[in-house]
Design a protein around this motif. Structure first.
Motif, PDB file in Angstrom:
ATOM      1  N   LYS A 175      11.108  15.144   1.467  1.00 57.37           N
ATOM      2  CA  LYS A 175      10.108  15.641   0.519  1.00 57.37           C
ATOM      3  C   LYS A 175      10.143  14.818  -0.764  1.00 57.37           C
ATOM      4  CE  LYS A 175      10.826  19.237  -2.229  1.00 57.37           C
ATOM      5  NZ  LYS A 175      10.947  20.571  -2.841  1.00 57.37           N
TER       6      LYS A 175
ATOM      7  N   PRO B  17       0.855  -1.194   0.000  1.00 58.12           N
ATOM      8  CA  PRO B  17       0.000   0.000   0.000  1.00 58.12           C
ATOM      9  C   PRO B  17       0.888   1.241   0.000  1.00 58.12           C
ATOM     10  CG  PRO B  17       0.052  -1.016   2.179  1.00 58.12           C
ATOM     11  CD  PRO B  17       0.815  -1.928   1.268  1.00 58.12           C
ATOM     12  N   ALA B  18       0.382   2.335  -0.568  1.00 58.08           N
ATOM     13  CA  ALA B  18       1.143   3.585  -0.473  1.00 58.08           C
ATOM     14  C   ALA B  18       1.158   3.993   0.990  1.00 58.08           C
ATOM     15  CB  ALA B  18       0.481   4.660  -1.316  1.00 58.08           C
ATOM     16  N   PRO B  19       2.336   4.266   1.534  1.00 59.12           N
ATOM     17  CA  PRO B  19       2.345   4.669   2.937  1.00 59.12           C
ATOM     18  C   PRO B  19       1.654   6.014   3.114  1.00 59.12           C
ATOM     19  CG  PRO B  19       4.546   4.856   1.986  1.00 59.12           C
ATOM     20  CD  PRO B  19       3.671   4.257   0.940  1.00 59.12           C
ATOM     21  N   VAL B  20       1.280   6.321   4.340  1.00 58.91           N
ATOM     22  CA  VAL B  20       0.645   7.609   4.598  1.00 58.91           C
ATOM     23  C   VAL B  20       1.661   8.478   5.321  1.00 58.91           C
ATOM     24  CG1 VAL B  20      -0.362   6.787   6.762  1.00 58.91           C
ATOM     25  CG2 VAL B  20      -1.383   8.730   5.591  1.00 58.91           C
ATOM     26  N   ALA B  21       1.673   9.772   4.946  1.00 53.62           N
ATOM     27  CA  ALA B  21       2.657  10.671   5.548  1.00 53.62           C
ATOM     28  C   ALA B  21       2.240  10.993   6.974  1.00 53.62           C
ATOM     29  CB  ALA B  21       2.744  11.955   4.736  1.00 53.62           C
TER      30      ALA B  21
ATOM     31  N   ILE C 153       4.578   8.243  -2.169  1.00 52.16           N
ATOM     32  CA  ILE C 153       3.178   8.482  -1.815  1.00 52.16           C
ATOM     33  C   ILE C 153       2.429   9.143  -2.963  1.00 52.16           C
ATOM     34  CG2 ILE C 153       1.598   9.598  -0.182  1.00 52.16           C
ATOM     35  CD1 ILE C 153       3.829   9.448   1.891  1.00 52.16           C
ATOM     36  N   GLN C 154       3.081  10.128  -3.572  1.00 51.23           N
ATOM     37  CA  GLN C 154       2.358  10.934  -4.564  1.00 51.23           C
ATOM     38  C   GLN C 154       2.645  10.516  -6.003  1.00 51.23           C
ATOM     39  OE1 GLN C 154       3.764  14.732  -2.791  1.00 51.23           O
ATOM     40  NE2 GLN C 154       1.593  15.200  -2.532  1.00 51.23           N
TER      41      GLN C 154
ATOM     42  N   GLY D 266       5.469  14.700   0.884  1.00 49.08           N
ATOM     43  CA  GLY D 266       6.346  15.682   0.253  1.00 49.08           C
ATOM     44  C   GLY D 266       6.367  16.912   1.134  1.00 49.08           C
TER      45      GLY D 266
ATOM     46  N   GLN E 228      -4.456   2.375   6.350  1.00 43.49           N
ATOM     47  CA  GLN E 228      -4.285   0.954   6.602  1.00 43.49           C
ATOM     48  C   GLN E 228      -4.746   0.534   7.997  1.00 43.49           C
ATOM     49  OE1 GLN E 228      -1.309   2.262   4.702  1.00 43.49           O
ATOM     50  NE2 GLN E 228      -2.655   1.602   3.041  1.00 43.49           N
TER      51      GLN E 228
ATOM     52  N   GLN F  36       8.868  11.154  -0.251  1.00 42.88           N
ATOM     53  CA  GLN F  36       7.410  11.041  -0.107  1.00 42.88           C
ATOM     54  C   GLN F  36       6.695  11.352  -1.417  1.00 42.88           C
ATOM     55  OE1 GLN F  36       6.042  13.220   3.326  1.00 42.88           O
ATOM     56  NE2 GLN F  36       6.691  11.572   4.694  1.00 42.88           N
ATOM     57  N   GLN F  37       7.252  12.291  -2.178  1.00 38.76           N
ATOM     58  CA  GLN F  37       6.621  12.585  -3.466  1.00 38.76           C
ATOM     59  C   GLN F  37       6.662  11.361  -4.371  1.00 38.76           C
ATOM     60  OE1 GLN F  37       8.814  16.124  -4.504  1.00 38.76           O
ATOM     61  NE2 GLN F  37       7.147  17.487  -3.852  1.00 38.76           N
TER      62      GLN F  37
ATOM     63  N   SER G 187      -3.218  11.217   1.949  1.00 34.97           N
ATOM     64  CA  SER G 187      -2.284  11.158   0.820  1.00 34.97           C
ATOM     65  C   SER G 187      -2.808  11.903  -0.393  1.00 34.97           C
ATOM     66  CB  SER G 187      -2.016   9.708   0.431  1.00 34.97           C
ATOM     67  OG  SER G 187      -1.473   9.003   1.507  1.00 34.97           O
TER      68      SER G 187
END
Lengths: 426, 288, 285
Positions: free
Chosen positions: A399, A252-256, A406-407, C233, C125, A402-403, C145
């Motif tokens: 940054k 899964p995409a991690p959450v920030a 996640i993004q 980010g 999650q 995470q981009q 996100s």
């Protein structure tokens, strides 16, 4: 080098107009001599991470207080709070006597700003302590700059250990954990089902270090003003991570968030079959989900097999009341018997060679895996901490990471952007 | 009818006519919004009652299998939470009292008195609202550590003795009060301070309730300054004590939430005491 | 003579405030201004370099722009929700006091608790919200996100709507019923009365709410610091968060001081503009 006069001006600027005026007011209404420190000489103040407040350390600290007739003031913080408090302390001159360091290099940064002491003379005068000979070289060299050592390693851990759910892997037809990136992807695909992910990436950028280390990428080379070079290999590493999330959908995409425990929780909830992390996640998994058949093995091999080093040290502020006393406490906290007690209590791994050689450690299978990972940790660029810009550059990398993860930002352009910004920050 | 009673006026007959929409739909919306507001807070209780294993297991818990009421007492074993509670209480209490002493007086000066430099002084006070606290934090820390005020109650309290928000709020409350009252008292030979004390202050009870609640809540929850200004366990406050349950790599959610509920108790109590002023009938008609 | 005596009394009453604000606000801030003219070590005088540097710093510009977005979103949504709640709860409806009280509770809760709580609830999650959605067969959300800034706006509105409501309730109660009688006689419908009487007469309250709201949103720091750490980010790295990082992460106090002075100027200008517009609107009625 700032001359003495400019140091005076600096201290004027630091304390500022306010001090000048309030100082005058204060001498009128405060006790005769304004104290530069908040605590009296019989109090010994230690700043520590709240997650490391082990009983083994408590005992050492209590005993130390008894032996020297001191009031021991052991303060525990979250890392960001500790940094904030320490920054304020350094700027006001009101400092603690001993501080736990976030990670290797932080001490160097403070040391070059003359906020913490170089400890080499104290170590030399104390051969029984065994520094640096009894300490694993990687942990020592990451703390040295131009022949000076600004902190003594306290903990030594490695990120990049492979945690796997033995039951899930064998159900998917694998008796052995994956050893290479290809195998890892294969197992992750095979174990991804319905509500279970093959793996789970962490939102914290430091968890990408094992991946780029495994492609022989150095995070920084400050003397050459380079970041994440060679660029092609860095791209491979981060593209691989991004693909795990977005192309193969095995993570899964991690959450920030500011919490690193996402992957561990998914694994504990039997919703992830594998993840990469450090020894700190062993305890929570065993405690929270004792029914999981936990497999733990050495880091993966990309073009090479590698892990990244973690774990902090101990530093003595330059304005500590009695550095010799602080040193004595360091020698007790980083003594091998304290290390053994702390690792027995909390599963923490330690920087001493004599700790690793101790039968109780050598015979422990988990510790054996950690020791193997420690042997292959990538070398750190001491120039980065010496530049004083480490925190700023890490923030920029956070940054970018995470981009990408996640993004779903394009890897190459994002890394190029990071290199440009990091170069400008230097 | 004395004009000042408008402060407590509750003329619901008029107010019913202000409402333009459909009653039933509005009521349904209200219920939904109230649920959205309160359910997340109730979830805190679920979190607080989890066992350690449930916290670490990764599965979100709807209701703990075996509610751990003991978590509330475990808190007090882990750290001197009684002392933290006391420190928070002394800090927030003293600051609230200081605000009650200073803010209405200063607000009164700006609302009702005429003097040269008034406009500049008022703008200067208002401008202090616009600076984040941590901007002035370091110089103040340097000053206080020079004075030996670190780890002391005066060190915790002095930076917040009054603030522009409270002064602004009080001024807005005082402005609509009729000047005739003040003039009459002046004719009777009352001193300026006497007028403030005997004529103005008694009219301000609801306003002071509002001021004390907002001030107390704000200071009770203050984090950054107590973090910086104390370095001894016996001087730490409750919000700082709560961070002890964030381990390096995971959060002890049950203890954190239990602590959060304890943190919430005094503000809730304060709210219950002041709520009749707050939610029933106050008028800030002079707000500008 | 009398006037002079009143001035003297006024300044006497003000004297504690003068001492307090000078020592604990203006001197530290002046000190900050001075620091802003020096480099990171506080050694070399660099003049306005720190200020011009801020204008060319992509991270700072980005943080400023998203802060404007955050402030605008929070002000618009927050004011609308607060006003709507106030209008509804201004009627004689059953459970009125209970509703008012419940809606105000989040405002009484510490922002660190609110941050931790929502971080826990919204985690895609391991959070409770997706678990519940899943139970009802609904797809899970990943708002932190996909819409991080809007999520922070949402949490802010959630926690402050009750407070805004209380201020608007107070404002509504200050509107004399007389006006409505007159409008009714003129045959104005309820919506018409709302837009031509209620809204204009609430201008002072709206102004207070929006100025205080603007000041606090432009300084928002704790929420992104706790919920997202400024990510993903730099999507939620608001200006004050950036300022905090420059000071306590990068240790560059000269630059941080310059950034805080710039923030002060922006807030001051925006508040003055708002006051001006508000005064004009006020005067129009």
């Amino acid at each position: 080098m700032p001359a003495l006069s400019s140091l005076d001006r600096r201290s004027f600027l630091r304390l500022g107009l306010g001090v000048t005026v309030l100082g005058a007011v204060g001498t009128g209404c405060a006790p005769a001599t304004p104290k530069s420190g908040s605590t009296d000489s019989r109090t010994f103040t230690i700043y520590w991470n709240a997650g490391h407040a082990y009983k083994a350390y408590q005992q050492v600290i209590d005993q130390f207080g008894k032996d020297h007739d001191l009031v021991m003031n052991w303060q525990k913080f979250q890392w960001p709070d500790l940094t904030t408090k320490l920054t304020a302390d350094f700027r006001s001159g009101n400092v603690p006597d001993l501080v736990e360091e976030v990670s290797a290099g932080t001490g160097t940064q403070y040391g070059l700003d003359r906020n913490v002491l170089a400890l080499d003379d104290l170590a030399k005068a104390d051969p029984g302590f065994g520094f640096p000979d009894d300490f694993i070289t990687a942990a020592v060299s990451a703390r040295q700059y131009e022949g000076k050592t600004y902190s003594i390693p306290l903990h030594l851990t490695a990120n990049g250990l492979l945690f796997y759910n033995k039951g899930m892997l064998s159900a998917a037809g694998f008796d052995q954990p994956p050893a290479t990136w290809e195998e890892f992807l294969e197992v992750a695909k095979a174990t991804t089902k319905d509500k279970v992910s093959g793996t789970s990436l962490n939102s914290d950028f430091s968890y990408s270090a094992p991946f780029y280390n495994q492609q022989n990428v150095a995070f920084s080379n400050v003397s050459a003003k380079q970041f994440l070079e060679p660029a092609a290999a860095a791209r491979v590493a981060l593209q691989y991570m991004q693909d795990l999330v977005f192309t193969h959908k095995v993570s899964p995409a991690p959450v920030a968030t500011t919490d690193y425990s996402g992957p561990q929780k998914l694994f504990s909830a039997q919703r992830a079959a594998m993840f990469l992390s450090g020894p700190w996640d062993i305890g929570p998994i065993r405690q929270g989900s004792p029914d999981i058949d936990l497999g733990l093995t050495v880091p993966l091999t990309g073009t090479t097999q590698s892990a990244s080093m973690a774990g902090g040290g101990l530093m003595i502020p330059a304005k500590a009341k009695d550095p010799k006393l602080s040193w004595e406490l360091i020698t007790r906290l980083a003594a091998v018997q304290t290390e053994l007690a702390a690792s027995k209590e909390a599963g923490m791994s330690m920087p001493r060679k004599s700790w690793a050689a101790d039968p109780s450690v050598a015979s422990d299978p988990a510790m054996g895996v950690i020791a193997k990972a420690l042997a292959i940790v990538a070398k750190q660029d001491v120039g980065l901490s010496a530049s004083g810009k480490a925190a700023q550059i890490n923030e920029l990398y956070k940054k970018a990471y995470q981009q990408i993860i996640i993004q779903h930002a394009p890897v190459e352009a994002t890394l190029a952007d990071f290199r440009k910004q990091a170069g400008a920050a230097l | 009818m004395p004009p000042t009673s408008s402060l407590l006026r509750d003329s619901s007959i008029d107010r019913d006519r202000l409402f333009p929409g459909d009653r039933l739909a509005a009521y349904a919306l209200l219920v939904i919004l109230a649920l959205v507001t309160v359910v997340p807070l109730l979830y805190m209780i679920v979190l607080a009652l989890q066992s350690d294993a449930e916290v670490l297991s990764g599965d979100p818990v709807l209701w703990p299998a075996d509610p751990q009421w003991g978590n509330f007492t475990r808190l007090f074993d882990a750290a001197p939470f009684g002392r933290f509670f006391l420190n928070s209480f002394v800090m927030a209490g003293a600051i609230t009292i200081a605000h009650l002493v200073f803010d209405p007086l200063i607000g009164y000066v700006f609302a009702k008195m005429e003097f040269p430099g008034k406009r500049i002084a008022f703008v200067a006070v208002l401008s202090t609202l616009m600076v984040p606290f941590f901007v002035r934090m370091l110089p103040i820390y340097a000053i206080f550590s020079n004075l030996g005020w670190i780890d002391s109650y005066q060190g915790l309290i002095v930076p917040f003795l009054m603030d522009a928000y409270g002064i602004f709020l009080m001024r807005q409350f005082i402005r609509p009060l009729p000047n005739e009252l003040i003039e009459a008292a002046r004719v009777d030979g009352a001193s300026e301070f006497g007028i403030y004390l005997r004529v103005i202050l008694p009219q301000l009870k609801p306003a002071l309730a509002v001021l004390s609640l907002f001030t107390f809540v704000f200071q009770w929850n203050e984090f950054l300054w107590p973090l910086i200004a104390t370095s001894r366990t016996e001087m730490r406050t409750l919000p700082i004590g709560l961070t002890l349950f964030n381990q390096e790599y995971f959060t002890q959610w049950n203890l954190t939430a239990a602590g959060a509920l304890i943190l919430f108790l005094p503000t809730a109590l304060f709210f219950v005491i002041t709520q009749k002023f707050l939610v029933e009938g106050i008028t800030l008609s002079g707000l500008k | 003579m009398n006037r002079r005596r009143q001035a003297a009394t006024a300044w006497l009453f003000l004297s504690p405030a003068v001492i307090f604000f000078v020592l604990l606000f203006f001197l530290p801030i002046g000190n900050q201004l001075l620091t802003g003219l020096y480099d990171a070590d506080g050694v070399n005088f660099v003049g306005l370099d720190n200020f011009t540097r801020a204008l060319g710093d992509p991270e700072v510009v980005h943080s400023f722009l998203i802060t404007l977005g955050y402030a605008a979103g929070t002000l618009v949504v927050g004011t609308a929700v607060g006003l709507g709640l106030a209008v509804i709860l201004n009627q004689a409806i059953p459970g009125r006091t209970l509703f008012r009280s419940v809606l105000l509770i989040p405002y009484l809760t510490s922002v660190s608790i609110i941050g931790l709580l929502w971080r826990n609830i919204l985690d895609p999650q391991v959070g409770i919200l997706n678990r519940l959605l899943d139970q009802f067969g609904l797809p899970g959300q990943t708002w932190l996100s996909t819409h991080p800034l809007a999520t922070i706006v949402g949490i802010t509105v959630w926690s402050s709507a009750g407070y805004t409501m209380v201020l608007f309730l107070a404002g509504l109660q200050g509107i004399p019923g007389l006006y409505y009688e007159a409008a009714r006689i003129d045959g104005a419908g309820p919506w018409r009365r709302f837009f031509s009487i209620t809204l204009p007469l609430l201008t002072p309250t709206t102004l207070f709410v929006s100025i205080i709201g603007l000041i606090s949103t432009l300084q928002q720091f704790a929420l992104p610091y706790i919920v997202t750490g400024g990510g993903p980010g730099n999507a939620t790295s608001l200006y004050a968060h950036r300022l905090f990082l420059v000071a306590f992460n990068d240790n560059d106090f000269g630059y941080a001081s310059a950034l805080s002075v710039l923030l002060l100027l922006v807030v001051l200008v925006l508040s003055l503009v708002q006051l001006k517009i508000g005064d004009r609107a006020d005067a129009a009625h």
